[in-house]
Design a protein around this motif. Structure first.
Motif, PDB file in Angstrom:
ATOM      1  N   MET A   1     -18.495   8.211-122.769  1.00 23.60           N
ATOM      2  CA  MET A   1     -19.307   8.874-123.772  1.00 23.60           C
ATOM      3  C   MET A   1     -18.792  10.315-123.934  1.00 23.60           C
ATOM      4  SD  MET A   1     -23.422   9.411-123.871  1.00 23.60           S
ATOM      5  CE  MET A   1     -23.838   7.739-124.236  1.00 23.60           C
ATOM      6  N   THR A   2     -18.595  10.700-125.171  1.00 17.86           N
ATOM      7  CA  THR A   2     -18.060  12.038-125.428  1.00 17.86           C
ATOM      8  C   THR A   2     -19.163  13.088-125.297  1.00 17.86           C
ATOM      9  OG1 THR A   2     -18.534  12.006-127.788  1.00 17.86           O
ATOM     10  CG2 THR A   2     -16.421  11.061-127.087  1.00 17.86           C
ATOM     11  N   ILE A   3     -18.740  14.319-125.178  1.00 17.84           N
ATOM     12  CA  ILE A   3     -19.687  15.427-125.054  1.00 17.84           C
ATOM     13  C   ILE A   3     -20.566  15.503-126.301  1.00 17.84           C
ATOM     14  CG2 ILE A   3     -19.849  17.949-124.993  1.00 17.84           C
ATOM     15  CD1 ILE A   3     -17.485  17.954-123.093  1.00 17.84           C
ATOM     16  N   GLU A   4     -19.990  15.283-127.455  1.00 19.97           N
ATOM     17  CA  GLU A   4     -20.766  15.336-128.707  1.00 19.97           C
ATOM     18  C   GLU A   4     -21.866  14.280-128.712  1.00 19.97           C
ATOM     19  OE1 GLU A   4     -17.885  14.970-131.817  1.00 19.97           O
ATOM     20  OE2 GLU A   4     -17.166  17.018-131.542  1.00 19.97           O
ATOM     21  N   LYS A   5     -21.541  13.069-128.251  1.00 18.34           N
ATOM     22  CA  LYS A   5     -22.547  12.011-128.198  1.00 18.34           C
ATOM     23  C   LYS A   5     -23.639  12.362-127.191  1.00 18.34           C
ATOM     24  CE  LYS A   5     -19.790   8.136-129.782  1.00 18.34           C
ATOM     25  NZ  LYS A   5     -19.274   6.792-129.485  1.00 18.34           N
ATOM     26  N   ARG A   6     -23.223  12.924-126.072  1.00 20.83           N
ATOM     27  CA  ARG A   6     -24.208  13.339-125.069  1.00 20.83           C
ATOM     28  C   ARG A   6     -25.131  14.418-125.632  1.00 20.83           C
ATOM     29  NH1 ARG A   6     -21.118  13.740-119.233  1.00 20.83           N
ATOM     30  NH2 ARG A   6     -20.768  11.500-119.000  1.00 20.83           N
ATOM     31  N   LEU A   7     -24.530  15.376-126.325  1.00 19.12           N
ATOM     32  CA  LEU A   7     -25.325  16.445-126.934  1.00 19.12           C
ATOM     33  C   LEU A   7     -26.290  15.873-127.978  1.00 19.12           C
ATOM     34  CD1 LEU A   7     -22.733  19.346-127.320  1.00 19.12           C
ATOM     35  CD2 LEU A   7     -24.706  19.252-125.779  1.00 19.12           C
ATOM     36  N   ASP A   8     -25.809  14.935-128.778  1.00 21.65           N
ATOM     37  CA  ASP A   8     -26.676  14.297-129.768  1.00 21.65           C
ATOM     38  C   ASP A   8     -27.836  13.571-129.079  1.00 21.65           C
ATOM     39  OD1 ASP A   8     -25.207  15.208-131.906  1.00 21.65           O
ATOM     40  OD2 ASP A   8     -24.057  13.339-132.153  1.00 21.65           O
ATOM     41  N   LYS A   9     -27.516  12.859-128.007  1.00 27.82           N
ATOM     42  CA  LYS A   9     -28.542  12.126-127.257  1.00 27.82           C
ATOM     43  C   LYS A   9     -29.564  13.099-126.662  1.00 27.82           C
ATOM     44  CE  LYS A   9     -29.311   7.985-125.332  1.00 27.82           C
ATOM     45  NZ  LYS A   9     -29.598   6.810-126.092  1.00 27.82           N
ATOM     46  N   LYS A  11     -30.254  16.081-127.799  1.00 26.20           N
ATOM     47  CA  LYS A  11     -31.021  16.646-128.908  1.00 26.20           C
ATOM     48  C   LYS A  11     -32.115  15.672-129.346  1.00 26.20           C
ATOM     49  CE  LYS A  11     -30.640  18.614-133.531  1.00 26.20           C
ATOM     50  NZ  LYS A  11     -31.922  18.080-133.921  1.00 26.20           N
ATOM     51  N   GLU A  12     -31.791  14.399-129.418  1.00 22.61           N
ATOM     52  CA  GLU A  12     -32.796  13.388-129.773  1.00 22.61           C
ATOM     53  C   GLU A  12     -33.931  13.377-128.750  1.00 22.61           C
ATOM     54  OE1 GLU A  12     -31.024   9.525-130.198  1.00 22.61           O
ATOM     55  OE2 GLU A  12     -29.570  10.244-131.681  1.00 22.61           O
ATOM     56  N   ARG A  13     -33.577  13.400-127.481  1.00 20.72           N
ATOM     57  CA  ARG A  13     -34.596  13.409-126.429  1.00 20.72           C
ATOM     58  C   ARG A  13     -35.446  14.671-126.511  1.00 20.72           C
ATOM     59  NH1 ARG A  13     -31.203  11.266-121.174  1.00 20.72           N
ATOM     60  NH2 ARG A  13     -31.026   9.100-121.863  1.00 20.72           N
ATOM     61  N   HIS A  14     -34.771  15.782-126.766  1.00 17.79           N
ATOM     62  CA  HIS A  14     -35.499  17.047-126.892  1.00 17.79           C
ATOM     63  C   HIS A  14     -36.492  16.981-128.043  1.00 17.79           C
ATOM     64  CE1 HIS A  14     -36.105  21.150-128.415  1.00 17.79           C
ATOM     65  NE2 HIS A  14     -36.138  21.482-127.138  1.00 17.79           N
ATOM     66  N   ASP A  15     -36.057  16.452-129.167  1.00 13.89           N
ATOM     67  CA  ASP A  15     -36.939  16.331-130.337  1.00 13.89           C
ATOM     68  C   ASP A  15     -38.146  15.435-130.029  1.00 13.89           C
ATOM     69  OD1 ASP A  15     -35.271  17.994-131.760  1.00 13.89           O
ATOM     70  OD2 ASP A  15     -34.259  16.358-132.835  1.00 13.89           O
ATOM     71  N   VAL A  16     -37.888  14.325-129.371  1.00 11.95           N
ATOM     72  CA  VAL A  16     -38.977  13.407-129.011  1.00 11.95           C
ATOM     73  C   VAL A  16     -39.954  14.094-128.065  1.00 11.95           C
ATOM     74  CG1 VAL A  16     -39.525  11.281-127.770  1.00 11.95           C
ATOM     75  CG2 VAL A  16     -37.651  11.299-129.426  1.00 11.95           C
ATOM     76  N   LEU A  17     -39.429  14.782-127.070  1.00 13.02           N
ATOM     77  CA  LEU A  17     -40.292  15.501-126.126  1.00 13.02           C
ATOM     78  C   LEU A  17     -41.079  16.609-126.825  1.00 13.02           C
ATOM     79  CD1 LEU A  17     -38.034  15.776-122.964  1.00 13.02           C
ATOM     80  CD2 LEU A  17     -40.176  14.512-123.172  1.00 13.02           C
ATOM     81  N   ALA A  18     -40.436  17.337-127.707  1.00 12.66           N
ATOM     82  CA  ALA A  18     -41.107  18.413-128.431  1.00 12.66           C
ATOM     83  C   ALA A  18     -42.260  17.862-129.268  1.00 12.66           C
ATOM     84  CB  ALA A  18     -40.111  19.162-129.315  1.00 12.66           C
TER      85      ALA A  18
END
Length: 73
Positions: A1-9, A11-18
């Motif tokens: 998994m690339t760093i960009e995909k990890r960052l996207d993942k 960010k998605e988790r952060h949005d869900v938590l927020a």
């Protein structure tokens, strides 16, 4: 998994938590409003009960005295 995909993942988790935190905070605010409204209503009921008791106390004393007088006869 690339760093960009990890960052996207992340960010998605952060949005869900927020969103979850905001929903919880909103529910807490609503619960607090409901609690405050019930508290005020209960305070008013208690005030009415106390006023009624204060009006009834002298009547009860009069009746008690009358019963005592009847028992003494």
């Amino acid at each position: 998994m690339t760093i960009e995909k990890r960052l996207d993942k992340l960010k998605e988790r952060h949005d869900v938590l927020a969103k979850a935190v905001e929903r919880i905070a909103s529910e807490q605010r609503e619960m607090r409003r409901d609690y405050d409204e019930r508290f005020v209503a209960n305070e008013e009921r208690l005030k009415q009960i106390m006023e009624t008791m204060n009006r009834l106390a002298p009547i009860a004393e009069i009746h008690e005295q009358r019963l005592d007088d009847l028992e003494e006869e």
